[in-house]
Design a protein around this motif. Structure first.
Motif, PDB file in Angstrom:
ATOM      1  N   ALA A  23      38.629   4.600  38.463  1.00  0.00           N
ATOM      2  CA  ALA A  23      38.702   3.146  38.686  1.00  0.00           C
ATOM      3  C   ALA A  23      37.537   2.648  39.526  1.00  0.00           C
ATOM      4  N   TYR A  24      37.245   3.369  40.605  1.00  0.00           N
ATOM      5  CA  TYR A  24      36.152   2.927  41.462  1.00  0.00           C
ATOM      6  C   TYR A  24      34.796   3.196  40.827  1.00  0.00           C
ATOM      7  N   ALA A  25      34.659   4.309  40.067  1.00  0.00           N
ATOM      8  CA  ALA A  25      33.370   4.614  39.444  1.00  0.00           C
ATOM      9  C   ALA A  25      33.001   3.598  38.373  1.00  0.00           C
ATOM     10  N   LYS A  26      33.966   3.044  37.725  1.00  0.00           N
ATOM     11  CA  LYS A  26      33.702   2.072  36.661  1.00  0.00           C
ATOM     12  C   LYS A  26      33.831   0.627  37.172  1.00  0.00           C
ATOM     13  N   ASN A  27      33.841   0.476  38.535  1.00  0.00           N
ATOM     14  CA  ASN A  27      33.908  -0.857  39.136  1.00  0.00           C
ATOM     15  C   ASN A  27      35.167  -1.610  38.698  1.00  0.00           C
ATOM     16  N   ARG A  28      36.254  -0.898  38.644  1.00  0.00           N
ATOM     17  CA  ARG A  28      37.515  -1.530  38.279  1.00  0.00           C
ATOM     18  C   ARG A  28      38.523  -1.291  39.411  1.00  0.00           C
ATOM     19  N   ALA A  29      38.193  -1.820  40.605  1.00  0.00           N
ATOM     20  CA  ALA A  29      39.090  -1.660  41.748  1.00  0.00           C
ATOM     21  C   ALA A  29      40.403  -2.372  41.550  1.00  0.00           C
ATOM     22  N   ASP A  30      40.400  -3.370  40.654  1.00  0.00           N
ATOM     23  CA  ASP A  30      41.645  -4.077  40.418  1.00  0.00           C
ATOM     24  C   ASP A  30      42.730  -3.180  39.850  1.00  0.00           C
ATOM     25  N   LEU A  31      42.339  -2.096  39.215  1.00  0.00           N
ATOM     26  CA  LEU A  31      43.326  -1.193  38.621  1.00  0.00           C
ATOM     27  C   LEU A  31      44.146  -0.459  39.694  1.00  0.00           C
ATOM     28  N   MET A  32      43.634  -0.427  40.922  1.00  0.00           N
ATOM     29  CA  MET A  32      44.396   0.224  41.987  1.00  0.00           C
ATOM     30  C   MET A  32      45.717  -0.494  42.230  1.00  0.00           C
ATOM     31  N   GLN A  33      45.701  -1.826  42.109  1.00  0.00           N
ATOM     32  CA  GLN A  33      46.915  -2.572  42.361  1.00  0.00           C
ATOM     33  C   GLN A  33      47.726  -2.802  41.084  1.00  0.00           C
ATOM     34  N   THR A  34      47.040  -2.951  39.974  1.00  0.00           N
ATOM     35  CA  THR A  34      47.763  -3.276  38.746  1.00  0.00           C
ATOM     36  C   THR A  34      48.342  -2.049  38.042  1.00  0.00           C
ATOM     37  N   THR A  35      47.693  -0.932  38.172  1.00  0.00           N
ATOM     38  CA  THR A  35      48.133   0.254  37.401  1.00  0.00           C
ATOM     39  C   THR A  35      48.546   1.416  38.305  1.00  0.00           C
ATOM     40  N   ILE A  36      47.667   1.780  39.224  1.00  0.00           N
ATOM     41  CA  ILE A  36      47.890   3.001  40.011  1.00  0.00           C
ATOM     42  C   ILE A  36      49.028   2.811  41.003  1.00  0.00           C
ATOM     43  N   ALA A  37      49.079   1.686  41.734  1.00  0.00           N
ATOM     44  CA  ALA A  37      50.098   1.487  42.764  1.00  0.00           C
ATOM     45  C   ALA A  37      51.508   1.491  42.187  1.00  0.00           C
ATOM     46  N   PRO A  38      51.795   0.760  41.069  1.00  0.00           N
ATOM     47  CA  PRO A  38      53.158   0.842  40.517  1.00  0.00           C
ATOM     48  C   PRO A  38      53.541   2.256  40.062  1.00  0.00           C
ATOM     49  N   ALA A  39      52.578   2.938  39.440  1.00  0.00           N
ATOM     50  CA  ALA A  39      52.895   4.310  39.002  1.00  0.00           C
ATOM     51  C   ALA A  39      53.160   5.233  40.188  1.00  0.00           C
ATOM     52  N   CYS A  40      52.393   5.014  41.277  1.00  0.00           N
ATOM     53  CA  CYS A  40      52.581   5.833  42.489  1.00  0.00           C
ATOM     54  C   CYS A  40      53.964   5.603  43.079  1.00  0.00           C
ATOM     55  N   ALA A  41      54.410   4.327  43.126  1.00  0.00           N
ATOM     56  CA  ALA A  41      55.734   4.045  43.685  1.00  0.00           C
ATOM     57  C   ALA A  41      56.835   4.681  42.843  1.00  0.00           C
ATOM     58  N   GLY A  42      56.711   4.597  41.534  1.00  0.00           N
ATOM     59  CA  GLY A  42      57.741   5.204  40.676  1.00  0.00           C
ATOM     60  C   GLY A  42      57.815   6.717  40.833  1.00  0.00           C
ATOM     61  N   ALA A  43      56.634   7.374  40.924  1.00  0.00           N
ATOM     62  CA  ALA A  43      56.625   8.827  41.088  1.00  0.00           C
ATOM     63  C   ALA A  43      57.228   9.239  42.428  1.00  0.00           C
ATOM     64  N   ALA A  44      56.890   8.430  43.497  1.00  0.00           N
ATOM     65  CA  ALA A  44      57.446   8.762  44.809  1.00  0.00           C
ATOM     66  C   ALA A  44      58.956   8.661  44.808  1.00  0.00           C
ATOM     67  N   LYS A  45      59.509   7.623  44.178  1.00  0.00           N
ATOM     68  CA  LYS A  45      60.961   7.467  44.112  1.00  0.00           C
ATOM     69  C   LYS A  45      61.612   8.626  43.351  1.00  0.00           C
ATOM     70  N   GLU A  46      60.970   9.040  42.273  1.00  0.00           N
ATOM     71  CA  GLU A  46      61.528  10.141  41.472  1.00  0.00           C
ATOM     72  C   GLU A  46      61.542  11.439  42.257  1.00  0.00           C
ATOM     73  N   HIS A  47      60.428  11.754  42.935  1.00  0.00           N
ATOM     74  CA  HIS A  47      60.365  12.979  43.737  1.00  0.00           C
ATOM     75  C   HIS A  47      61.319  12.920  44.918  1.00  0.00           C
ATOM     76  N   PHE A  48      61.469  11.753  45.522  1.00  0.00           N
ATOM     77  CA  PHE A  48      62.376  11.606  46.654  1.00  0.00           C
ATOM     78  C   PHE A  48      63.811  11.950  46.249  1.00  0.00           C
ATOM     79  N   ASP A  49      64.267  11.407  45.150  1.00  0.00           N
ATOM     80  CA  ASP A  49      65.639  11.670  44.705  1.00  0.00           C
ATOM     81  C   ASP A  49      65.826  13.136  44.292  1.00  0.00           C
ATOM     82  N   ALA A  50      64.836  13.673  43.599  1.00  0.00           N
ATOM     83  CA  ALA A  50      64.969  15.053  43.099  1.00  0.00           C
ATOM     84  C   ALA A  50      65.034  16.061  44.241  1.00  0.00           C
ATOM     85  N   PHE A  51      64.139  15.953  45.248  1.00  0.00           N
ATOM     86  CA  PHE A  51      64.117  16.936  46.327  1.00  0.00           C
ATOM     87  C   PHE A  51      65.299  16.758  47.266  1.00  0.00           C
TER      88      PHE A  51
END
Length: 1448
Positions: free
Chosen positions: A1201-1229
């Motif tokens: 994202a940063y190499a291709k000058n698309r910092a906006d993807l950090m909030q639109t794509t990466i952050a939601p996916a990160c929150a979902g993965a954290a919730k899944e791992h939290f419940d599983a462990f």
């Protein structure tokens, strides 16, 4: 075949009353009390005052004749007093006597020391003629002088009375009187027999009476006989002899026919019909009484001879013939002899005389066998001789009968010596010695034939078929003693045992057929005890004590000729015997000497100062010993056996006699070649064993061994071999091609006949006994309970003889023995391998039988029967080949590829040599043997065999075309030639029609295949069309199709390539997966085009098998780059596909289309690879970042994202996916932590329950693999507790491992737990997967083990922890430090819980593994691979860790 050996004890009753000496006293009658071993008798003593007789009832001890109680005397009577019967009433402890005058006297029941009289308890005025007490002791039967039968109670009250003939009372009946009678009860007391003599007519009649009502059941036949010789019942002394067999089958009575010179015994059934008889030997013998043994096996007869002497005879029956086995004579001065058998033991007989002599006879049964294997059977005044090696026939059949002047009581064969005919000496009941000598070795039949042709036979009044008169030698009668036993001292002295009251006199008599010895040539040795047997061993005689195991030795130094004293004591060898476990001294009941005693004398601890010998003994407990060494317990019979110095089996009687002679002559022994001895014996379990004497001595060490040591001994009794193969092989006889014969032959092949068997043990029929083991042979003669003989060859004798024959190079003898006794013929080849390859010529020449060679070839196996683990491994160890035999390849073992082929080739060459030198008697049979050498083994060379048949066929056709008569004439010259048809039939017989037809096709000779099909009688519809199709094909095509039909796929591919039919070659290669071989073959044949076509066909085959990369490589090798690109695209190999597209210089749009296709295909299966394709080739940053996030590659997502000058993807794509993965791992462990703690608690409970169960139940109710207690038993040994009784529920699908809320199933090594909703899962159809499901269920037998393994597998893997580490890093960078800290805390708690659980699980597994090893169980179930989890905190971020610690 057994003879009766009597060990007697003698005493004399103290008959005198008061101060009298008892010289005029006599015993009127008596009865034996078995419990007291006493004689209860009625005696008569002359009264000095009145001159009359004083009648007394007295009790004497049998052992020494001492009176046990004061005599009970009756009033004085006249001299003429007779007692008709005495009974011992055990219930009342009375002595009852019945007198001819009619009075019944009894001792008082209440004994008074001051009362020395007896009571008259009853009287019959007319007189009594017979009296007998019922076996049950309740009643007695009486025959009066008026011929009336009276049955009375024990108190002598009449119960019933009737006429003696069972008729009605009348005036004529009142005038009938009886002069003598005898009553005998049946064993159950329901019937009794009465034999009475009419005083007027003198006729004796036997009647059977029923106890209830005194009714006549039957009347015995008199002048007629349903079976046997017609005879009238006899009453020699006025009292007829009668005895009813205890088991009730026969009634024995004395009788005499018109042609008899002596009485005979006739037998009746209960219905009065006659059932056989026998006559007493000699002249003028009268029977005074008869008695049956308790087991109904023996009949004792008291007789009186013309000279006034009395005798006791013992008769027994076998094979429908009655044998007189023993006779003891009493001088006339002793008066009448009466006898009675023991009430419980059938081998104990007691007798007493009128003048007070009392004897006890203990009967022992043993065989009399010579060193050369000749068996002697005593039958009265005859000795039946049967050489077991020549004519093993059961008596009364025999090779010859030696007739003596009196009954024989003992016989002994002269020890074997070289160049000496066999001699047997007999001891007669009159105290005389007589002998007989064969004319040629052991050929007694020839001796009888020679005597029959002599002039002496014509003048001998007694002569009949196969009888030989004995030659009188000397008298050894001893005053006041009875001769009983006979043995040899060396081969020139006889020793006779004469029994006295308290000692035994051993008389040594020199034996010389040319002269009779005088008294001065005889020496005497005294044994202070009664002798039970005499046995010779190594020229030494051993006297065996009757009541102990003491041995007294007499040898050549005791003879007058050797300077011994004329009178001396015998030398005691062993005292006090061999004590049993209870301390009781055992008695020796049978003994036999070892023929090669010089070898074992020193090892057995005998004295070196005097000549010694080795003795084998059997005691009354069944313990068999060699010296003092226990061989085996529970033995019933035994025999010794000897092999020659070379260990080979003999085949002729002369060789057997030579082995026996050499065994006794130590001067003929060599240091490295001495005879060996064995002991064959049968146990009570009906098992025949063979014990090597060398092994017994080596393991016994001269000490007495207990039974436990014998059982644990590896080497004794030949436990050096466990033959697991009967391996009778394929017995090759004359050519026979019936379907039944072929099926029988196939069933007898070695591979179908290998069954488990123990070479040292052989099951025999119940009750079988050993008769003899001929020296040098492998046979043991057994006698069955019915009397017939069976000859068996134990493997423990056969196998050593076979090995010794092979070691000596006697292949003919080795083969004959192995084939006859069902030994695996592979032993001939494998023994000393590869020596047989060099000895094939000697084998063929020595055997000189084509059938024998064919049998060996058919039995060949690919294995080695002498190799470690082979069936004859220990045989080779104990009987190793000679070093010169083993050769350079002694350590080589035949292998599967070489043995059968090498042996067949060697034998085939030997056959060619044997036939070429003219040594073969039948060329045709040897041609068949050569064909068999081709057809043997798992991979027979049938093509070569068929080519040989084709050559024979061509010769026949050439002869037929030229009209030659040589071949046809040679075919009829005793079978010297064999035609092609017979040879073809032979091959068909060996391998079968279909196999040979296929082999004929393999030669590509269609005419030969047609000939085979015709002779195999195949259906023409099966082969005619096929052969026609083959005939119409091209040469290479035909060969290829034939090879394909026969499964020779390599040859088929080669022929197709040569026929330029690449398609067919590829089809075969594809079907059989042989493309690598086909490609190599095309390269070898320099067929480049064919090879390229095969590569393309191979690529198609690989592509259809979903092996795209392999298919692409095949196309690259064929130069098909475009096809290779398609294969890479189909296999989603994006790097190779895009590289190959650029190599082909494809347009940019085409490359982009390929990349788009690959990206879409990889999105679901490999999102990380799809993200890299989208980023690198499609320049689609949005899709790439999303795919990186889906793949958990958070760092690569941020970097892109940063190499291709698309910092906006950090909030639109990466952050939601990160929150979902954290919730899944939290419940599983979080759930994994709870599950780990729950499982650990359950595991600890299981371990505690198991530990308590081990203490309470002594580890008896638990599985060694770590399960719950058995059903109904809790861990504390009481009832099941609730915690351990949770059974699986099929209705609710619930268990101790099911989540309470969502039915969460167990997972291992995953980041998220899979859940099952309300729907029931689909049933799996794959049985294999079903079997591999986890068996983790509460209450299962292996619950603890399975749970421990599952707990270890629950730990998270490092890859998951690394992914979570990147996720925590991203959360912190996005400003969610608290969320990151919470996730790390949950994960660390789960990891710590998993670490603790792992420790508990490993503890349980360690304990369970130790228990399983101790119990000998497999531990493979514990070896499941655990998770690669390594509980290290390196993945945790220190910032988050510090924050976590401060917050806490």
């Amino acid at each position: 075949m057994r003879n009766c050996r009597v060990a007697s004890s003698r005493a004399r009753l103290r008959l005198g009353l008061g101060d009298g000496d008892g010289d005029d006293a006599r015993v009127l009658g008596g009865a034996f009390d078995d419990e007291r071993d006493a004689l209860e008798a009625a005696t008569a003593t002359r009264c000095a005052t009145t001159g009359g007789a004083v009648i007394s009832l007295r009790r004497f001890r049998v052992a020494d004749g001492v009176e046990l109680e004061p005599a009970r005397a009756c009033e004085t009577r006249g001299d003429d007093v007779a007692c008709v019967g005495v009974a011992c009433v055990r219930e009342t402890d009375e002595i009852v006597a019945a007198f001819a005058s009619g009075e019944f006297a009894a001792t008082p029941r209440a004994r008074d020391a001051n009362d020395d009289g007896c009571d008259v308890v009853g009287e019959i005025p007319c007189g009594v003629r017979a009296f007998a007490w019922c076996p049950d002791g309740e009643t007695c039967a009486v025959m009066s002088a008026e011929g009336r039968v009276v049955i009375m109670t024990r108190d002598f009250y009449p119960v019933s009375e009737t006429r003696g003939d069972g008729g009605a009372d009348d005036e004529d009946a009142a005038n009938e009187t009886t002069s003598g009678a005898t009553i005998s009860w049946r064993g159950d007391g329901r019937y009794f027999a009465c034999s009475s003599t009419n005083a007027k007519t003198g006729e004796t009649t036997m009647r059977v009476w029923e106890r209830e009502g005194a009714r006549v059941e039957s009347v015995g036949e008199t002048r007629t006989a349903s079976s046997g010789t017609p005879a009238t019942l006899a009453a020699g002394d006025g009292t007829p002899a009668l005895a009813w067999q205890p088991r009730g089958a026969l009634i024995a009575a004395a009788a005499r026919s018109e042609c008899d010179v002596s009485d005979r015994v006739v037998f009746y059934e209960r219905n009065g019909l006659r059932r056989g008889d026998f006559v007493l030997p000699g002249e003028g013998a009268e029977i005074t009484s008869l008695a049956w043994s308790a087991d109904s096996a023996c009949l004792a007869a008291a007789t009186r001879y013309r000279d006034g002497a009395h005798a006791v005879q013992i008769w027994t029956r076998s094979n429908m013939h009655w044998y007189l086995k023993h006779e003891t004579r009493y001088p006339a001065r002793e008066g009448v002899v009466r006898m009675e058998w023991d009430a419980e033991r059938g081998d104990v007989l007691r007798a007493y005389t009128e003048r007070g002599a009392i004897h006890r006879y203990d009967l022992f049964w043993e065989t009399t066998v010579s060193d050369r294997g000749t068996c002697a059977v005593i039958d009265g005044d005859c000795l039946m001789l049967t050489p077991m090696f020549r004519t093993p026939v059961p008596p009364p059949m025999c090779a010859a009968k030696v007739v003596f002047s009196a009954p024989v009581i003992a016989a002994a064969f002269q020890p074997a010596r070289a160049s000496r005919n066999e001699t047997v000496v007999a001891l007669l009941s009159t105290g005389e010695l007589a002998y007989a000598t064969s004319d040629s070795g052991t050929d007694w039949a020839l001796t009888a034939d020679n005597f029959a042709d002599s002039e002496r036979a014509a003048t001998w009044a007694r002569w009949c078929d196969n009888e030989i008169p004995a030659t009188p030698y000397s008298s050894v009668a001893v005053a006041d003693a009875a001769v009983e036993h006979l043995a040899w001292v060396r081969d020139d002295h006889l020793i006779v045992a004469a029994a006295r009251e308290h000692e035994t006199e051993l008389l040594l008599v020199p034996f010389d057929e040319t002269k009779t010895p005088g008294e001065d040539a005889m020496s005497r040795r005294i044994v202070p005890v009664a002798v039970g047997a005499l046995t010779s061993a190594n020229g030494v005689a051993f006297a065996v004590a009757r009541d102990s195991a003491d041995l007294y030795q007499v040898d050549v130094t005791d003879t007058i000729a050797a300077g011994g004293n004329a009178f001396d004591d015998a030398w005691l060898v062993r005292s006090h015997g061999v004590p049993s476990a209870g301390g009781e001294t055992l008695k020796i009941i049978s003994s036999r000497g070892l023929d090669v005693g010089d070898r074992y004398a020193s090892a057995l601890g005998t004295s070196a100062d005097r000549p010694s010998g080795a003795l084998v003994t059997l005691d009354d407990r069944g313990n068999l010993r060699i010296g003092n060494i226990l061989v085996a317990p529970r033995v019933t019979s035994f025999a010794t056996h000897v092999f020659g110095a070379d260990g080979c089996a003999v085949t002729t009687p002369e060789e057997s006699a030579e082995v026996a002679a050499a065994a006794r002559d130590s001067s003929r022994w060599l240091p490295d070649a001495v005879p060996s001895a064995r002991v064959c014996y049968i146990t009570r379990d009906n098992q025949l064993f063979v014990a090597e004497v060398d092994d017994v001595i080596a393991n016994g060490g001269g000490r007495a061994r207990v039974v436990g040591e014998v059982a644990a001994d590896d080497a004794h009794i030949g436990n050096w071999l466990a033959e697991r193969s009967a391996a009778d092989g394929a017995r090759m006889g004359e050519l026979a091609f019936s379907d039944l014969h072929m099926r029988m032959r196939r069933a007898m092949r070695p591979e179908a006949a290998k069954v488990a068997a123990d070479a040292t043990t052989r099951q025999v029929e119940d009750g079988a006994r050993i008769v003899a083991c001929a020296p040098g042979t492998t046979s043991v003669v057994l006698q069955m309970p019915r009397g017939n003989l069976e000859t068996v060859a134990p493997k423990a004798l056969v196998l050593p003889a076979t090995a010794c024959a092979l070691r000596a190079g006697r292949y003919g003898d080795a083969y004959a023995l192995a084939a006859r006794q069902r030994v695996d013929l592979n032993l001939i080849v494998d023994y000393g391998w590869p020596n047989f390859l060099n000895a094939a010529d000697a084998f063929v020449r020595d055997v000189d039988s084509a059938d024998a060679v064919m049998e060996l070839l058919e039995a060949l196996d690919d294995g080695d029967v002498t190799a470690p683990g082979g069936i004859y491994e220990d045989l080779v160890r104990l009987y190793p080949p000679r070093s010169s035999d083993a050769g350079a390849g002694a350590n080589e073992r035949p292998n599967k590829e070489s043995k059968v082929q090498a042996v067949c080739a060697a034998i085939r060459a030997a056959i060619e040599t044997h036939v070429g030198t003219g040594g073969a008697a039948s060329v045709g049979r040897w041609e068949l043997a050569a064909l068999t050498s081709y057809a043997s083994g798992e991979n027979p060379d049938l093509a070569s065999a068929l080519r040989r048949v084709a050559v024979l066929r061509e010769r026949e056709l050439e002869d037929a075309a030229s009209n030659a008569l040589v071949s046809s004439s040679s075919k009829n010259e005793g079978g010297r030639a064999v035609d092609a048809a017979a040879a073809l039939k032979h091959l068909l017989f060996l391998v079968g029609g279909k196999t040979l037809y296929s082999a004929a096709l393999g030669t590509c000779d269609l005419s030969l295949a047609y000939l085979v099909a015709q002779h195999a009688q195949m259906d023409p519809g099966e082969y005619m069309s096929e052969l026609q199709e083959f005939q119409a094909m091209r040469e290479h095509e035909r060969r290829a199709e034939i090879a394909k039909r026969l499964g020779r796929h390599e040859d088929a591919i080669t022929e197709y390539l040569l026929d330029d039919n690449v398609s067919a070659a590829g089809s075969v290669a594809a079907e059989r997966k042989m493309f690598p071989w086909a490609l190599a073959e095309a390269k070898r044949l320099n067929l480049a085009d064919a090879r390229r076509a095969l590569l393309l066909r191979h690529a198609e085959h690989l592509s259809s098998s979903m092996r795209s990369e392999d298919a692409a490589i095949a196309r690259l090798a064929a130069g098909d780059l475009t096809g290779a690109l398609d294969e890479y695209r189909a296999g989603l190999s994006w790097r190779q596909a895009l590289a190959l597209a650029n190599r082909l210089e494809m347009p940019t749009n085409a490359v982009r289309d390929i990349a788009e296709e690959l990206c879409e295909s990889l999105t679901l299966s490999d999102p990380l690879a799809a993200a890299r394709v989208a980023s690198g080739y499609l320049q689609d940053i949005d899709r790439a970042v999303e795919l990186f996030a889906n793949a958990g590659a958070w760092r690569e997502a941020c970097e892109t994202a940063y190499a291709k000058n698309r910092a906006d993807l950090m909030q639109t794509t990466i952050a939601p996916a990160c929150a979902g993965a954290a919730k899944e791992h939290f419940d599983a462990f979080k759930e994994n932590k709870l599950r780990s703690e729950k499982y650990v608690e359950r595991l600890r409970d299981l371990r505690k329950h198991r530990e308590r169960a081990e203490l309470a139940l002594d580890d008896g109710g638990w599985s060694e693999l770590g399960g719950r207690p058995r059903a109904g038993v809790g861990a504390d040994g009481l009832e099941d507790d609730d915690a351990m009784s949770e059974a699986p529920s099929l209705a609710s699908d619930m268990s101790a491992y099911t989540d309470r809320t969502g039915l969460t199933s167990v997972v291992s090594g995953t980041s998220a737990a899979s859940t099952i909703g309300g729907r029931k899962g689909k049933k799996r159809k794959d049985k294999k997967n079903k079997n591999n499901r986890s068996g983790l269920r509460a209450g299962s037998p292996t619950e603890e083990r399975d749970l421990a393994l599952h707990v270890i597998a629950l730990a998270p893997v490092n890859k998951t922890l690394e992914e979570i580490g990147e996720l925590l890093e991203l959360l912190v960078s996005l400003g969610h430090e608290d969320d990151a800290r919470a996730l790390q805390r949950v994960v660390s708690e789960a990891v710590d819980a998993a670490s603790r659980a792992k420790v508990d699980a490993e503890t349980s597994l360690g304990e369970l593994i130790e228990r399983a090893k101790k119990a000998g169980e497999s531990v493979e179930a514990f070896e499941k691979h655990a998770s690669a989890f390594d509980a290290t905190p390196e993945w945790k971020w220190s910032l988050l860790r510090a924050a976590t610690g401060s917050s806490e």
